[in-house]
Design an enzyme around this catalytic site. Structure first.
Site, PDB file in Angstrom:
ATOM      1  NE  ARG A 197      -3.940  -2.144   1.904  1.00 42.40           N
ATOM      2  CZ  ARG A 197      -3.710  -3.330   2.460  1.00 42.40           C
ATOM      3  NH1 ARG A 197      -2.683  -3.490   3.259  1.00 42.40           N
ATOM      4  NH2 ARG A 197      -4.510  -4.333   2.240  1.00 42.40           N
ATOM      5  CE  LYS A 223      -1.257  14.165 -13.331  1.00 38.73           C
ATOM      6  NZ  LYS A 223      -1.676  14.682 -14.653  1.00 38.73           N
ATOM      7  CD  GLU A 273       6.862  18.196 -21.613  1.00 38.82           C
ATOM      8  OE1 GLU A 273       6.067  19.053 -21.177  1.00 38.82           O
ATOM      9  OE2 GLU A 273       6.474  17.159 -22.211  1.00 38.82           O
ATOM     10  CE  LYS A 276       4.528  18.046 -13.066  1.00 38.75           C
ATOM     11  NZ  LYS A 276       4.816  16.845 -13.837  1.00 38.75           N
ATOM     12  CD  GLU A 292      -4.570  17.280 -14.964  1.00 39.51           C
ATOM     13  OE1 GLU A 292      -3.552  16.619 -14.733  1.00 39.51           O
ATOM     14  OE2 GLU A 292      -5.036  17.446 -16.095  1.00 39.51           O
ATOM     15  NE  ARG A 332      -0.201  17.547 -11.900  1.00 42.03           N
ATOM     16  CZ  ARG A 332       0.434  16.653 -11.163  1.00 42.03           C
ATOM     17  NH1 ARG A 332       0.066  16.463  -9.908  1.00 42.03           N
ATOM     18  NH2 ARG A 332       1.433  15.952 -11.637  1.00 42.03           N
ATOM     19  CG  ASN A 341      -2.515  18.518 -19.349  1.00 40.35           C
ATOM     20  OD1 ASN A 341      -1.523  17.818 -19.152  1.00 40.35           O
ATOM     21  ND2 ASN A 341      -3.600  18.442 -18.621  1.00 40.35           N
ATOM     22  CG  HIS A 359       1.015  17.845 -23.041  1.00 43.00           C
ATOM     23  ND1 HIS A 359       1.779  18.991 -22.994  1.00 43.00           N
ATOM     24  CD2 HIS A 359       1.824  16.848 -22.617  1.00 43.00           C
ATOM     25  CE1 HIS A 359       2.978  18.690 -22.542  1.00 43.00           C
ATOM     26  NE2 HIS A 359       3.041  17.394 -22.302  1.00 43.00           N
ATOM     27  CG  HIS A 372      -1.543  13.460 -25.225  1.00 46.50           C
ATOM     28  ND1 HIS A 372      -2.113  13.970 -24.076  1.00 46.50           N
ATOM     29  CD2 HIS A 372      -0.272  13.126 -24.892  1.00 46.50           C
ATOM     30  CE1 HIS A 372      -1.225  13.950 -23.095  1.00 46.50           C
ATOM     31  NE2 HIS A 372      -0.091  13.441 -23.563  1.00 46.50           N
ATOM     32  CG  HIS A 400       5.667  13.370 -24.748  1.00 45.99           C
ATOM     33  ND1 HIS A 400       4.297  13.332 -24.827  1.00 45.99           N
ATOM     34  CD2 HIS A 400       5.955  14.298 -23.800  1.00 45.99           C
ATOM     35  CE1 HIS A 400       3.781  14.174 -23.945  1.00 45.99           C
ATOM     36  NE2 HIS A 400       4.773  14.780 -23.312  1.00 45.99           N
TER      37      HIS A 400
HETATM   38  N1  LIG Z   1       4.596  11.225 -14.212  1.00 41.46           N
HETATM   39  C1  LIG Z   1       4.525  12.335 -14.913  1.00 41.46           C
HETATM   40  O1  LIG Z   1       4.085  13.369 -14.418  1.00 41.46           O
HETATM   41  C2  LIG Z   1       5.021  12.336 -16.322  1.00 41.46           C
HETATM   42  C3  LIG Z   1       5.189  13.564 -16.983  1.00 41.46           C
HETATM   43  C4  LIG Z   1       5.716  13.542 -18.264  1.00 41.46           C
HETATM   44  C5  LIG Z   1       6.040  12.330 -18.879  1.00 41.46           C
HETATM   45  N2  LIG Z   1       5.837  11.164 -18.206  1.00 41.46           N
HETATM   46  C6  LIG Z   1       6.209   9.866 -18.812  1.00 41.46           C
HETATM   47  O2  LIG Z   1       7.605   9.880 -19.037  1.00 41.46           O
HETATM   48  C7  LIG Z   1       7.900   8.975 -20.101  1.00 41.46           C
HETATM   49  C8  LIG Z   1       8.925   9.614 -21.013  1.00 41.46           C
HETATM   50  O3  LIG Z   1      10.108   9.846 -20.281  1.00 41.46           O
HETATM   51  P1  LIG Z   1      11.492  10.171 -20.997  1.00 41.46           P
HETATM   52  O4  LIG Z   1      11.274  11.170 -22.055  1.00 41.46           O
HETATM   53  O5  LIG Z   1      12.463  10.461 -19.917  1.00 41.46           O
HETATM   54  O6  LIG Z   1      11.817   8.825 -21.777  1.00 41.46           O
HETATM   55  P2  LIG Z   1      12.598   7.480 -21.359  1.00 41.46           P
HETATM   56  O7  LIG Z   1      12.474   7.208 -19.925  1.00 41.46           O
HETATM   57  O8  LIG Z   1      12.149   6.432 -22.307  1.00 41.46           O
HETATM   58  O9  LIG Z   1      14.118   7.856 -21.692  1.00 41.46           O
HETATM   59  C9  LIG Z   1      14.487   8.128 -23.019  1.00 41.46           C
HETATM   60  C10 LIG Z   1      15.681   7.277 -23.455  1.00 41.46           C
HETATM   61  O10 LIG Z   1      16.873   7.820 -22.881  1.00 41.46           O
HETATM   62  C11 LIG Z   1      17.603   6.787 -22.210  1.00 41.46           C
HETATM   63  N3  LIG Z   1      18.321   7.466 -21.132  1.00 41.46           N
HETATM   64  C12 LIG Z   1      17.810   7.936 -19.975  1.00 41.46           C
HETATM   65  N4  LIG Z   1      18.733   8.647 -19.315  1.00 41.46           N
HETATM   66  C13 LIG Z   1      19.864   8.597 -20.041  1.00 41.46           C
HETATM   67  C14 LIG Z   1      21.153   9.153 -19.897  1.00 41.46           C
HETATM   68  N5  LIG Z   1      21.447   9.965 -18.878  1.00 41.46           N
HETATM   69  N6  LIG Z   1      22.069   8.887 -20.838  1.00 41.46           N
HETATM   70  C15 LIG Z   1      21.754   8.105 -21.931  1.00 41.46           C
HETATM   71  N7  LIG Z   1      20.551   7.595 -22.148  1.00 41.46           N
HETATM   72  C16 LIG Z   1      19.606   7.827 -21.207  1.00 41.46           C
HETATM   73  C17 LIG Z   1      16.559   5.809 -21.801  1.00 41.46           C
HETATM   74  O11 LIG Z   1      17.120   4.534 -21.573  1.00 41.46           O
HETATM   75  C18 LIG Z   1      15.625   5.833 -23.019  1.00 41.46           C
HETATM   76  O12 LIG Z   1      16.123   5.011 -24.039  1.00 41.46           O
HETATM   77  C19 LIG Z   1       6.586   8.660 -20.778  1.00 41.46           C
HETATM   78  O13 LIG Z   1       6.215   7.333 -20.460  1.00 41.46           O
HETATM   79  C20 LIG Z   1       5.600   9.649 -20.172  1.00 41.46           C
HETATM   80  O14 LIG Z   1       4.302   9.131 -20.089  1.00 41.46           O
HETATM   81  C21 LIG Z   1       5.351  11.158 -16.938  1.00 41.46           C
HETATM   82 ZN   LIG Z   2       4.775  16.239 -21.827  1.00 40.24          ZN
END
Ligand SMILES: NC(=O)c1ccc[n+]([C@@H]2O[C@H](COP(=O)([O-])OP(=O)(O)OC[C@H]3O[C@@H](n4cnc5c(N)ncnc54)[C@H](O)[C@@H]3O)[C@@H](O)[C@H]2O)c1
Ligand SMILES: [Zn+2]
Length: 360
Positions: free
Chosen positions: A122, A144, A186, A228, A238, A242, A246, A249, A253, A266
């Protein structure tokens, strides 16, 4: 250099500590919380190969017993099955209710580790060590968590605030350029929604930013986290404000879905979405054309796309926009800029006007 931003949420408050070359300090910092000794590090082979040893060493030196649980690299593994795999490892290693999970990686790892940490017994403690720019300015902040389902992205998830976000901007040096730009998209978003000064820095310091100048990147990460954090501390779940996060977005999306998540990263889709939302706002008489032009120029200056691909079906896109999970009762909701640094939540956009923007 060590900067701190706090997400103020009472007893769920969380510090974001931003530095450069600070990975080896995580053990000492984590030890101050008094967690149980066994710590699980969730990562993927790419990031763990680069930074796993340093993080493990630091935690072990501070008295923790670490184990790692790795998920293959890629958004396609951000699902329930791989979360179950993480949970199995946490159980096998007998984490208890006072244990901590450390997410070492980008947003995919952060979302999955956060999800697993939030449902294991939990909810146990969570530390983010974000290693992509997007994770440092966005996904590690705000609590999130989530995984994808075949029927929709991020459809399974929770709110679970981390105890600490430990950001080492020197990890960005190994990040592929296209991934860096997703984080920049972003940051442009934060400038448009909340801070004309930040937007100005993006316009003026392009070269230093792309060269990963420590001071400038440190400033961008800190300022983005502050924005943020401020928004999240006012509206964690949200129900109102919040939603401004977006910006870009809703259309972004729809573009990602329509192109099967393969044509654009993205941040690239969001860049297109921000430019179109600015044009929509201009068309509605809410934004001066010079401002819409500045948004498009900064997006293009970083090599991000600012327009829809020519072969995109406008009607299909509009139907996807109206199905957005954030649309309530079928009413399309857009975050529209009124100026650089100021946005409004706008409902009930005239379909004809929208067609002029996205149709060809
Ligand atoms: N929780 C939230 O509020 C929130 C907000 C925005 C996005 N997201 C989520 O985040 C995800 C996208 O995250 P992302 O853009 O970081 O992508 P990701 O986590 O897939 O990372 C991108 C790539 O970079 C590589 N990588 C990471 N750090 C590295 C480094 N220092 N050196 C070399 N390679 C590295 C990873 O292995 C991957 O191949 C999506 O799933 C999205 O839904 C969540
Ligand atoms: Zn985004």
């Amino acid at each position: 250099m060590m900067e701190k931003v706090t997400v103020g949420l009472g007893e769920r408050s969380c510090d974001i500590e931003i530095g450069s070359g600070t990975l080896s300090g995580i053990g000492e910092r984590a030890a101050r919380f008094g967690f149980s000794p066994t710590v699980g590090i969730v990562s993927n082979p790419t990031v763990f190969g680069l930074y796993g040893e340093e993080v493990m060493h630091s935690l072990n030196d501070a008295g923790f017993n670490c184990f790692s649980t790795l998920v293959p690299d890629g958004e396609e593994y951000k699902d329930y099955f791989w979360s179950y795999h993480i949970l199995t490892d946490l159980l096998k290693n007998r984490l208890d209710r006072n244990s901590c999970v450390v997410a070492l990686g980008g947003g995919v790892i952060g979302d999955m580790a956060g999800f697993a940490g939030s449902v294991y017994m939990r909810g146990i403690h969570l530390i983010h060590i974000p290693t992509t720019l997007l994770a440092q300015v966005d996904s590690s902040v705000g609590g999130k968590t989530g995984v994808n389902h075949a029927a929709g992205k991020n459809m399974i998830g929770t709110f679970h605030q981390p105890r600490l976000v430990w950001t080492d901007i020197s990890t960005l040096r190994s990040l592929p350029g296209s991934e860096l730009l997703c984080g920049i998209a972003e940051i442009i978003k934060y400038g448009v929604i909340r801070d004309a000064g930040l937007f100005g820095v993006l316009e003026e310091k392009r070269e230093a930013i792309l060269n990963l100048d420590t001071d400038i990147i440190g400033y961008l990460v800190k300022r983005s986290c502050q924005i943020k954090a401020e928004v999240v501390s006012i509206d964690e779940r949200e129900s109102g404000l919040r939603a401004i996060l977006n910006y870009g977005h809703t259309i972004g999306h729809a573009v990602e879905t329509e192109t099967g998540y393969s044509k654009y990263l993205h941040g690239e889709a969001v860049a297109i979405g921000m430019c179109l939302a600015a044009r929509l706002s201009e068309e509605l008489g809410m934004l001066e054309s010079a401002c819409a032009e500045r948004i498009k120029s900064v997006v293009s200056a970083y090599g991000l796309p600012s327009e829809l691909p020519k072969d995109m079906n406008g009607d299909k896109l509009i139907s996807l926009i109206s199905m957005d999970k954030k649309a309530t009762a079928g009413e399309m909701k857009f975050i529209l800029p009124k100026d650089i640094g100021k946005v409004v939540i706008h409902k009930g956009v005239d379909l004809k006007i929208l067609k002029r923007i996205v149709g060809h």
